[in-house]
Design a protein around this motif. Structure first.
Motif, PDB file in Angstrom:
ATOM      1  N   ALA A  33      41.148  38.272  34.217  1.00 21.44           N
ATOM      2  CA  ALA A  33      41.096  39.622  34.777  1.00 21.44           C
ATOM      3  C   ALA A  33      40.808  39.616  36.267  1.00 21.44           C
ATOM      4  CB  ALA A  33      40.037  40.446  34.044  1.00 21.44           C
ATOM      5  N   VAL A  34      39.937  38.717  36.707  1.00 19.69           N
ATOM      6  CA  VAL A  34      39.523  38.708  38.116  1.00 19.69           C
ATOM      7  C   VAL A  34      40.662  38.283  39.052  1.00 19.69           C
ATOM      8  CG1 VAL A  34      38.677  36.331  38.356  1.00 19.69           C
ATOM      9  CG2 VAL A  34      37.479  38.216  39.523  1.00 19.69           C
ATOM     10  N   ARG A  35      41.751  37.794  38.481  1.00 16.98           N
ATOM     11  CA  ARG A  35      42.914  37.470  39.300  1.00 16.98           C
ATOM     12  C   ARG A  35      43.673  38.732  39.727  1.00 16.98           C
ATOM     13  NH1 ARG A  35      44.550  33.501  34.891  1.00 16.98           N
ATOM     14  NH2 ARG A  35      43.224  31.683  35.229  1.00 16.98           N
ATOM     15  N   SER A  36      43.399  39.853  39.062  1.00 17.72           N
ATOM     16  CA  SER A  36      44.057  41.105  39.442  1.00 17.72           C
ATOM     17  C   SER A  36      43.345  41.710  40.643  1.00 17.72           C
ATOM     18  CB  SER A  36      44.031  42.097  38.271  1.00 17.72           C
ATOM     19  OG  SER A  36      42.715  42.579  38.052  1.00 17.72           O
ATOM     20  N   SER A  37      44.080  42.470  41.429  1.00 23.32           N
ATOM     21  CA  SER A  37      43.465  43.107  42.593  1.00 23.32           C
ATOM     22  C   SER A  37      42.415  44.122  42.173  1.00 23.32           C
ATOM     23  CB  SER A  37      44.541  43.788  43.448  1.00 23.32           C
ATOM     24  OG  SER A  37      45.238  44.771  42.705  1.00 23.32           O
ATOM     25  N   GLN A  40      38.323  43.526  43.041  1.00 25.16           N
ATOM     26  CA  GLN A  40      37.594  44.497  43.853  1.00 25.16           C
ATOM     27  C   GLN A  40      36.450  45.136  43.079  1.00 25.16           C
ATOM     28  OE1 GLN A  40      40.100  47.453  45.685  1.00 25.16           O
ATOM     29  NE2 GLN A  40      38.383  48.752  46.293  1.00 25.16           N
ATOM     30  N   ARG A  41      36.702  45.497  41.806  1.00 29.19           N
ATOM     31  CA  ARG A  41      35.673  46.160  41.000  1.00 29.19           C
ATOM     32  C   ARG A  41      34.462  45.263  40.797  1.00 29.19           C
ATOM     33  NH1 ARG A  41      35.552  50.285  37.286  1.00 29.19           N
ATOM     34  NH2 ARG A  41      36.741  51.348  38.892  1.00 29.19           N
ATOM     35  N   HIS A  95      28.909  43.909  42.117  1.00 27.54           N
ATOM     36  CA  HIS A  95      28.121  42.676  42.232  1.00 27.54           C
ATOM     37  C   HIS A  95      28.070  41.897  40.914  1.00 27.54           C
ATOM     38  CE1 HIS A  95      26.903  44.335  46.083  1.00 27.54           C
ATOM     39  NE2 HIS A  95      26.466  45.429  45.477  1.00 27.54           N
ATOM     40  N   VAL A  96      29.216  41.810  40.275  1.00 23.35           N
ATOM     41  CA  VAL A  96      29.321  41.065  39.018  1.00 23.35           C
ATOM     42  C   VAL A  96      29.737  39.623  39.312  1.00 23.35           C
ATOM     43  CG1 VAL A  96      30.657  40.789  36.892  1.00 23.35           C
ATOM     44  CG2 VAL A  96      29.799  43.048  37.553  1.00 23.35           C
ATOM     45  N   PRO A 127      31.103  46.318  34.253  1.00 30.26           N
ATOM     46  CA  PRO A 127      31.418  47.743  34.420  1.00 30.26           C
ATOM     47  C   PRO A 127      32.445  48.218  33.393  1.00 30.26           C
ATOM     48  CG  PRO A 127      32.584  46.447  36.053  1.00 30.26           C
ATOM     49  CD  PRO A 127      31.673  45.493  35.333  1.00 30.26           C
ATOM     50  N   PHE A 128      32.437  49.524  33.135  1.00 32.64           N
ATOM     51  CA  PHE A 128      33.439  50.111  32.260  1.00 32.64           C
ATOM     52  C   PHE A 128      34.768  50.247  33.002  1.00 32.64           C
ATOM     53  CE2 PHE A 128      29.484  51.966  30.443  1.00 32.64           C
ATOM     54  CZ  PHE A 128      29.618  51.508  29.137  1.00 32.64           C
TER      55      PHE A 128
END
Length: 432
Positions: free
Chosen positions: A30-34, A38-39, A44-45, A60-61
């Motif tokens: 998921a973190v590969r998505s923009s 950013q989220r 601060h995850v 986060p939701f």
């Protein structure tokens, strides 16, 4: 007994190990998505600190609003050339929400749907008539691929054209139908009145119902009308589509595909977990998806986990039928009302037919609830006082459930618009 017993009868401890392993992989994807890059930065995850399943609450939701903000591909986690399909919502309340799939995602989706169908008693010898919409809507293709994976002969008849639907049933001996509850009732009545055929004399033995909320009373009517066993099927396009959860042959809650999704139930106001067995909002996290995994997606659907084991022996947790949505809740004169509450009352009245409509108006700055109800034709051959007595009975039953006193209007069969797709049950004129 089981399609994949190593998963369907897995111990809770082994399942949680599998979920945690897949959650970590899903977060890395998921973190590969923009969007999630950013989220997670904004909140601060640090995904490396997710060490237990309980840590999912530190994430986060994700909401439908986020999907619209990230349109068209801000949540895509793989290069475009690896994506083989997209589906999208109707976009009736803003930008469409678009979901992407890799080849592996399509294969995994077909497998989990197939597994759910098998648990409902479907077998390769069945003939599956798919009366759901195809195209951008996920409902049709989702179960189509699952039924083919199971080995069924699939008839992709889609929605509408009732005479042709019945002709296909008669000519090819369809044993399973996938259909919306409202169209199942409409089609059954059409068969009786216009074709002179008893639906129970057709070859259909099971019905997979989905795509719109409905009550247990509606299921009972469909089963009696068609002489079938009807099974609840839950899914939503954001989570691939149908196949998130489906009932087994015991029809006592929908087994959630927990090797594909982590399910939470939260208080929609506080966002804290509810007690076991309490109703709350369902939150889902993809843990077996490549193109576009979503983290803690707020479905807005209200349900609960059903405590205890199922007779079938499956250990995957069961979700109860959806009792409503946090975002289709009607506030009438300050009172919270769900359309499913009204349907539950109406479908429990023997004289009530298969169609109804909820209309909300504002008169002299006050909310007014009107419920238009079709009655069976025989009800209009008696005395007026009997109709008035029935009207008072329905009014009192509804008031006892929803507090608000409705105005009841009786209609003859066929007077209200029939639906071959998702039924439009609520007309809120206050918004016009």
């Amino acid at each position: 007994m089981y399609w994949k017993d190593e998963i369907e009868t897995i111990s809770r401890s082994d399942l949680e190990k599998l979920q945690l392993e897949r959650l970590k992989t899903s977060l890395e994807t998921a973190v590969r998505s923009s969007f999630y890059s950013q989220r997670f930065a904004e909140t601060h995850v640090d995904i490396s600190k997710i060490k237990t399943l309980d840590h999912i609450r530190d994430l986060p939701f994700t909401t439908k609003h986020d999907l619209r903000l990230s349109y068209p591909d801000g949540m895509m986690s793989v290069p475009r050339e690896k994506v083989v399909r997209l589906h999208a919502s109707s976009g009736t309340t803003g930008k469409s929400t678009v979901i992407f799939y890799t080849k592996n995602d399509i294969e995994a989706w077909a497998d989990v749907v197939c597994r759910g169908m098998f648990s409902a008693g479907m077998r390769s010898s069945d003939i599956f008539q798919n009366m759901m919409g195809y195209g951008l809507f996920t409902g049709g293709l989702g179960l189509h691929y699952g039924a083919e994976r199971l080995g069924c002969l699939v008839i992709p008849s889609a929605t509408g054209n009732s005479p042709k639907q019945i002709e296909l049933m008669q000519d090819f001996g369809s044993t399973i139908m996938h259909i919306t509850p409202s169209y199942a009732l409409h089609l059954g009545e059409t068969v009786q009145k216009e074709m002179g055929i008893d639906p129970r004399d057709l070859s259909v033995k099971k019905a997979i119902l989905g795509a719109e909320p409905y009550s247990e009373g509606t299921r009972d009517k469909i089963e009696q009308l068609w002489g079938v066993d009807a099974y609840n099927n839950y899914g939503l396009s954001e989570m691939n589509g149908p196949g998130v959860a489906l009932e087994c042959i015991y029809k006592n809650g929908m087994h959630c595909a927990e090797d594909y999704y982590i399910a939470e139930i939260i208080d929609p106001e506080t966002c804290e977990p509810v007690q076991e067995g309490e109703i709350g909002e369902l939150v889902l996290t993809h843990i077996n998806r490549e193109a576009m995994p979503m983290i803690r997606y707020r479905t807005r659907d209200l349900t609960r986990f059903i405590p205890g084991p199922c007779e079938c022996g499956r250990t995957l947790r069961r979700l109860d039928r959806m009792t409503g949505r946090t975002d289709d809740m009607l506030i009438i004169s300050g009172v919270n009302v769900f359309p499913s509450q009204i349907e539950g009352v109406l479908m429990g009245v023997p004289e009530v037919g298969n169609n109804y409509q909820i209309v909300i108006d504002r008169e002299s700055n006050l909310d007014r609830l009107h419920v238009r109800v079709e009655l069976y034709a025989k009800m209009f051959t008696g005395e007026v006082k009997e109709l008035e007595k029935l009207k008072a009975h329905i009014t009192n039953k509804l008031k006892s459930v929803i507090v608000v006193t409705p105005r009841i209007e009786f209609c003859e069969p066929g007077a209200l618009p029939a639906s071959v797709g998702k039924a439009i049950r609520v007309i809120d004129n206050r918004k016009i």
